[in-house]
Design a protein around this motif. Structure first.
Motif, mmCIF file in Angstrom:
data_model
loop_
_atom_site.group_PDB
_atom_site.id
_atom_site.type_symbol
_atom_site.label_atom_id
_atom_site.label_comp_id
_atom_site.label_asym_id
_atom_site.label_seq_id
_atom_site.Cartn_x
_atom_site.Cartn_y
_atom_site.Cartn_z
ATOM 1 N N PHE A 78 0.833 -1.204 0.000
ATOM 2 C CA PHE A 78 0.000 0.000 0.000
ATOM 3 C C PHE A 78 0.874 1.263 0.000
ATOM 4 N N PHE A 79 1.923 1.262 0.824
ATOM 5 C CA PHE A 79 2.782 2.440 0.893
ATOM 6 C C PHE A 79 3.579 2.636 -0.398
ATOM 7 N N LEU A 80 3.989 1.530 -1.009
ATOM 8 C CA LEU A 80 4.699 1.644 -2.289
ATOM 9 C C LEU A 80 3.807 2.281 -3.342
ATOM 10 N N VAL A 81 2.580 1.793 -3.424
ATOM 11 C CA VAL A 81 1.639 2.349 -4.393
ATOM 12 C C VAL A 81 1.321 3.801 -4.045
ATOM 13 N N ALA A 82 1.176 4.095 -2.742
ATOM 14 C CA ALA A 82 0.893 5.468 -2.329
ATOM 15 C C ALA A 82 2.017 6.409 -2.748
ATOM 16 N N ALA A 83 3.263 5.950 -2.587
ATOM 17 C CA ALA A 83 4.397 6.777 -2.987
ATOM 18 C C ALA A 83 4.376 7.049 -4.488
ATOM 19 N N LEU A 84 4.073 6.037 -5.268
ATOM 20 C CA LEU A 84 4.028 6.218 -6.724
ATOM 21 C C LEU A 84 2.905 7.165 -7.129
ATOM 22 N N VAL A 85 1.743 6.997 -6.503
ATOM 23 C CA VAL A 85 0.611 7.864 -6.828
ATOM 24 C C VAL A 85 0.923 9.306 -6.439
ATOM 25 N N ALA A 86 1.510 9.499 -5.242
ATOM 26 C CA ALA A 86 1.851 10.849 -4.804
ATOM 27 C C ALA A 86 2.877 11.479 -5.731
ATOM 28 N N LEU A 87 3.892 10.709 -6.127
ATOM 29 C CA LEU A 87 4.921 11.237 -7.024
ATOM 30 C C LEU A 87 4.329 11.632 -8.364
ATOM 31 N N THR A 145 1.136 12.286 -9.049
ATOM 32 C CA THR A 145 0.166 13.376 -8.879
ATOM 33 C C THR A 145 0.862 14.726 -8.706
ATOM 34 N N MET A 146 1.829 14.786 -7.833
ATOM 35 C CA MET A 146 2.498 16.054 -7.574
ATOM 36 C C MET A 146 3.372 16.475 -8.748
ATOM 37 N N THR A 147 3.933 15.520 -9.453
ATOM 38 C CA THR A 147 4.686 15.865 -10.665
ATOM 39 C C THR A 147 3.782 16.546 -11.683
ATOM 40 N N ARG A 148 2.578 16.003 -11.845
ATOM 41 C CA ARG A 148 1.624 16.609 -12.771
ATOM 42 C C ARG A 148 1.205 17.997 -12.301
ATOM 43 N N MET A 149 1.009 18.137 -10.991
ATOM 44 C CA MET A 149 0.604 19.423 -10.446
ATOM 45 C C MET A 149 1.688 20.476 -10.674
ATOM 46 N N TRP A 196 8.606 16.528 -2.750
ATOM 47 C CA TRP A 196 9.887 17.235 -2.854
ATOM 48 C C TRP A 196 10.646 16.818 -4.120
ATOM 49 N N LEU A 197 10.612 15.536 -4.429
ATOM 50 C CA LEU A 197 11.277 15.079 -5.657
ATOM 51 C C LEU A 197 10.653 15.726 -6.891
ATOM 52 N N ALA A 198 9.332 15.868 -6.860
ATOM 53 C CA ALA A 198 8.650 16.453 -8.012
ATOM 54 C C ALA A 198 8.957 17.938 -8.139
ATOM 55 N N VAL A 199 9.069 18.644 -6.998
ATOM 56 C CA VAL A 199 9.268 20.100 -7.021
ATOM 57 C C VAL A 199 10.726 20.468 -7.251
ATOM 58 N N ALA A 200 11.644 19.685 -6.659
ATOM 59 C CA ALA A 200 13.055 20.074 -6.657
ATOM 60 C C ALA A 200 13.615 20.241 -8.062
ATOM 61 N N LEU A 231 -6.194 3.658 -10.217
ATOM 62 C CA LEU A 231 -6.567 3.733 -11.629
ATOM 63 C C LEU A 231 -7.219 5.064 -11.965
ATOM 64 N N TYR A 232 -8.070 5.540 -11.082
ATOM 65 C CA TYR A 232 -8.713 6.839 -11.337
ATOM 66 C C TYR A 232 -7.674 7.948 -11.412
ATOM 67 N N ASN A 233 -6.764 7.942 -10.449
ATOM 68 C CA ASN A 233 -5.773 9.012 -10.406
ATOM 69 C C ASN A 233 -4.834 8.964 -11.607
ATOM 70 N N LEU A 234 -4.331 7.780 -11.912
ATOM 71 C CA LEU A 234 -3.404 7.666 -13.031
ATOM 72 C C LEU A 234 -4.078 7.996 -14.354
ATOM 73 N N THR A 235 -5.323 7.559 -14.523
ATOM 74 C CA THR A 235 -6.043 7.863 -15.759
ATOM 75 C C THR A 235 -6.348 9.351 -15.856
ATOM 76 N N ASN A 236 -6.733 9.934 -14.735
ATOM 77 C CA ASN A 236 -7.010 11.369 -14.712
ATOM 78 C C ASN A 236 -5.766 12.169 -15.086
ATOM 79 N N ILE A 237 -4.619 11.770 -14.540
ATOM 80 C CA ILE A 237 -3.372 12.457 -14.861
ATOM 81 C C ILE A 237 -3.008 12.254 -16.325
ATOM 82 N N ASN A 238 -3.215 11.054 -16.809
ATOM 83 C CA ASN A 238 -2.911 10.752 -18.212
ATOM 84 C C ASN A 238 -3.699 11.673 -19.140
ATOM 85 N N VAL A 239 -4.974 11.842 -18.844
ATOM 86 C CA VAL A 239 -5.814 12.707 -19.668
ATOM 87 C C VAL A 239 -5.386 14.165 -19.517
#
Length: 898
Positions: free
Chosen positions: A363-372, A374-378, A470-474, A785-793
């Motif tokens: 769960f934490f691995l997937v959460a880290a990937l989703v956060a990375l 999501t924030m990269t897209r933001m 931080w990785l996404a912003v730096a 899936l919702y988040n990744l698809t939303n970001i993809n679009v």
């Protein structure tokens, strides 16, 4: 920009990307909540048991001896430093007719006056003014016994449940029943729940019947025959009640006192032995003096008188030999780790700890990937705003803080909500599920929440999200303001490997070529999507696979391995003609595979380390009359190869689970120990060399050839257990059971159908746990899936608008975008099947109990369900995204950088 304006910017960021904010909140809530919930399951279960044990004054130590115990020993033990209470008791295991069947019943004495004076204080405590009254059972119904012919029985029994008014009729015991019990018929006047018997699947081991105690009853002292000595002394250790049962602090406290108790018990037993030996020697000496007087008087008597004197001398010599051969008693000081029920419960709570340590990591691995992602897209969307802030003089830390605040708000809110909800829900579900097989009252809501676990869970969830942010912003902050003011140039296209496969590439349509180029051009998006979906599908597969592995043991055990369905146990003193009559009756009834074996319940351990909950494990030792006969009744095979394992009169085979518990391999030793009438270890054990390991799922069995058995006992066994495969339905079996019980020497008649029902009842524990895993994995999959698809679009708004300008139809636009997502989902799903297979294997071996080996295979249907469910989530998300695609304005294409 002042503080209020700064916070206004953060709030606007949340409002302007609410879907993104909720995705981070949801994924962190699931990760933190699942971690905290699973981590709290073990501690909550242990806290519930500790409250039950302490509330009912369960013993900390118990003393048993091969030569029984007397009042002087009890007084001596009570004076040992660190002992606050000592309660003696008499116990005997008997075979009895109870609840319409013949079962092994443990009969124990209870201080009836103290029991009647005690009062239940809630579901988990029994109060008493008598501090010496230990092991206080809670009265569930009826009343406590007042006279010899009355008893209270277990309210938690599943094998032979009894109610007020039933009668327990004792039929036999290991010795003479009438020399131990004053009454053979015991009327049930109440039912109780005892903290000494938390495991309802078996109340202990015995040498009688099938080796397990199916019911326990408490009787008054006068229900035992006169002068019957104590069998056990229960002890309470000072300061132990304030420590959690099973904890290292508790064990250190009890072990320190146990050493003193062991010295005192051995000293008392030694003195009692010397007294008994002196009494026996005095009797022999008296007989010898009497004989000498008779010899002198008969010096001139006839030859017949001399012959009588010689016979008397032989008897005296035999008595003297017995006195000389008398051995000192074996004294055992046992703690709760040697109590089967308490040890099994403790081991199950520790298995939950093992699962909680690994399972939420996904769960934490997937959460880290989703956060990375999501924030990269933001950050990509805010490039111009970041450039403006830099141009206005704001430092990197100030700008990064806004995004870190956004992530902290989302992750922090999610962590608090997830921990608050799932730290209550998950332990409640798990403890209620285990309540099916353990009679331990649950804590009830609100459950205690460990501050350390909550902080660790929240820290992990928030920390992972902030690190990904931080990785996404730096990387973006390192660019110049001028570069940030401009949209990032599209990534340059490159030839992909597939293009080099000319015949295949030429046959692809234009849209498919674009799809494959896009997939491999954006490698980070490819990796994030594949890993995220793989994690979700792996968790789903673990849920379905866990169900398969657990329920497989019934189908794999009975039929493929155990080919008999009826077991007839004979009395210990049954004559050979009685056993022969049973065999003949079974054959006349049309039974197949009728074979005689010797079946003993013993304790076993290996020579090395142990993964068992207890130092020694209960095993069923089976010695067949003929080796070929056993092979007809039991399939002796290797699980991995499926090949038969050779068995003969001089060979010893052990089942796979037993071998794994003690790390026993072919050629190594296993040690077998006998048991006394109360199921306690007897003797120093006998070592046998293992010649093979065979497949088995239910119980631990040691198959010993009749020649190899002579290393355990010199005399030949009586082969008083009969195995058979009986044809016919339930009514035919009931009729056969009645006929067999009417025959001389028959003690028990058991059918596999009863065993199957018992194990189905036990295994139903995991159904709710499996549902929790599947629902949690499904929720995770949906969010990911919702988040990744939303970001993809979102990343491809300009590209989608351009397609519309170029005349692509609505259907073509959908296919163009969704095709990539479907391909990524298929790839991630396939990777998840591999990852899930490994993870399921870990969970299965961790969750196993000592007496059951789960199946090691995941059914094809489970692979299909996990795969299809992930794809179903994908399709559901794509349907939701259709509106998003339709809402893209074609004017957006004009914003592209040329």
């Amino acid at each position: 920009m002042g503080r209020s304006a700064y916070m206004t910017e953060v709030v606007r960021s949340v409002r302007g990307s609410l879907g993104r904010f909720l995705a981070i909140l949801g994924i962190v809530a699931l990760g933190c909540g699942f971690y905290a919930g699973l981590q709290m399951c073990g501690p909550d279960m242990r806290a519930a048991a500790d409250r039950w044990y302490d509330g009912c004054a369960l013993w900390d130590l118990r003393v048993v001896s091969s030569q029984r115990l007397d009042d002087a020993t009890v007084v001596r033990l009570r004076k040992v430093e660190g002992i606050t209470a000592a309660m003696p008791a008499r116990t005997v295991d008997v075979m009895a007719d109870a609840a319409g069947k013949s079962v092994a019943v443990r009969v124990s004495s209870v201080d009836a006056d103290a029991a009647r004076a005690s009062r239940a204080s809630g579901a988990s405590a029994v109060t008493s003014t008598d501090d010496g009254y230990l092991n206080r059972a809670r009265l569930v119904s009826g009343r406590w016994p007042r006279r010899a012919g009355e008893c209270v029985a277990s309210a938690d029994a599943t094998t032979a449940p009894l109610k007020v008014g039933d009668v327990v009729r004792v039929t036999s015991a290991a010795g003479d029943v009438d020399s131990v019990l004053a009454r053979r018929a015991l009327t049930v006047v109440g039912t109780v729940s005892s903290p000494d018997y938390p495991y309802t699947g078996s109340f202990g081991t015995t040498t009688l019947g099938d080796g397990t105690i199916g019911q326990y009853v408490f009787v008054t002292d006068d229900a035992f025959a006169k002068d019957v000595p104590y069998t056990t002394v229960y002890l309470a250790v000072s300061g132990a009640r304030g420590l959690e049962s099973g904890s290292s602090a508790y064990e250190r406290r009890v072990d320190a006192v146990a050493k003193r108790v062991r010295r005192a018990a051995n000293a008392a037993a030694g003195e009692r032995f010397q007294g008994l030996r002196a009494d026996a020697q005095a009797q022999v000496d008296a007989k010898a003096r009497e004989l000498e007087a008779q010899r002198q008087a008969a010096a001139a008597a006839a030859q017949a008188a001399q012959a009588q004197l010689e016979e008397a001398q032989r008897q005296i010599d035999a008595a003297q030999a017995k006195v000389d051969a008398m051995q000192g008693p074996e004294v055992y000081v046992l703690d709760r780790a040697q109590s089967e029920g308490a040890a099994a419960y403790q081991a199950d709570t520790e298995r939950m700890d093992h699962i909680a340590a690994v399972f939420p990591a996904m769960f934490f691995l997937v959460a880290a990937l989703v956060a990375l992602t999501t924030m990269t897209r933001m950050v990509e969307d805010d490039r111009q705003k970041i450039g403006t802030h830099k141009a206005l003089g704001y430092g990197r830390a100030r700008i990064a803080a806004m995004y870190l605040a956004y992530a902290l708000l989302a992750a922090g809110t999610g962590a608090v909500l997830g921990i608050a909800v799932l730290s209550q829900v998950l332990p409640l579900i798990v403890t209620n599920a285990y309540g099916i097989i353990y009679a331990v009252p649950s804590l009830g809501l609100p459950l205690p929440v460990s501050l350390g676990i909550a902080l660790a869970s929240g820290g992990l969830g928030v920390g992972v999200t902030l690190a990904a942010t931080w990785l996404a912003v730096a990387s973006t902050l390192r660019e110049t303001p001028a570069a940030l003011m401009l949209p990032r140039a599209p990534k340059a296209g490159r030839r992909i490997l597939l293009e080099r496969v000319g015949p295949l590439w030429r046959r692809l349509s234009f849209s498919w070529k674009v799809t494959f180029r896009n997939l491999f051009r954006y490698k980070r998006r490819l990796l994030m999507t594949v890993v995220g979906i793989a994690g979700c599908s792996a968790l789903l597969l673990v849920g379905f696979g866990l169900h398969d592995s657990i329920w497989d043991i019934i189908d794999r055990q009975f039929g493929p391995i155990i080919r008999y369905d009826t077991t007839v146990g004979m009395d210990a003193d049954a004559a050979e003609k009685d056993v022969g009559a049973v065999v003949a009756h079974l054959r006349d009834a049309g039974a197949r595979r009728v074979e005689r074996v010797e079946r003993r319940t013993m304790l076993a351990r290996g020579k090395g380390g142990s993964a068992s909950a207890t130092e020694k494990t209960r095993v069923s030792v089976m010695v067949p009359r003929t080796s070929a006969g056993l092979s007809r009744c039991v399939s002796l095979r290797d699980r991995m190869t499926g090949k038969a394992v050779a068995f003969g009169d001089d060979r010893v085979l052990v089942t796979e689970k037993l071998a794994s518990l003690y790390g026993i391999r072919v050629g190594e030793k296993i040690v077998l120990f006998g048991q006394d009438d109360a199921g306690n270890t007897k003797g120093k054990g006998v070592e046998l060399t293992v010649d093979g390991v065979v497949e088995n799922y239910v119980g631990n069995v040691v198959y010993v050839g009749r020649d190899a058995w002579r290393r355990v006992e010199e005399k030949d066994p009586s082969f008083s257990t009969v195995l058979a495969d009986v044809r016919g339905g339930t009514s035919a079996r009931e009729r056969l059971a009645e006929e067999l019980h009417d025959m001389d020497g028959v003690a028990t008649v058991a059918f596999s159908s009863e065993t199957i029902e018992t194990y189905r009842h036990m295994l139903s524990v995991v159904n709710m746990v499996v549902v929790v895993l599947i629902v949690s994995a499904g929720a995770l999959a949906f969010i990911v899936l919702y988040n990744l698809t939303n970001i993809n679009v979102s990343e491809r708004v300009r590209e989608i608008a351009s397609l519309k300008v170029l005349g692509f139809t609505r259907r073509e636009v959908h296919a163009y975008v969704f095709r990539e997502i479907v391909l990524l989902s298929l790839l991630g799903d396939a990777v998840g099947m591999v990852l899930g297979t490994w993870l399921e294997g870990f969970v299965i071996t961790t969750a196993e109990v000592d007496y059951v080996m789960f199946g090691r295979e995941i059914h094809p249907l489970s692979f299909a369900l996990a795969f299809a469910l992930t794809m179903a989530f994908t399709l559901a998300i794509l349907l939701l995204m259709r509106r998003r695609l339709d809402a893209v304005d074609m004017v957006e294409s004009l914003k592209s950088v040329d």
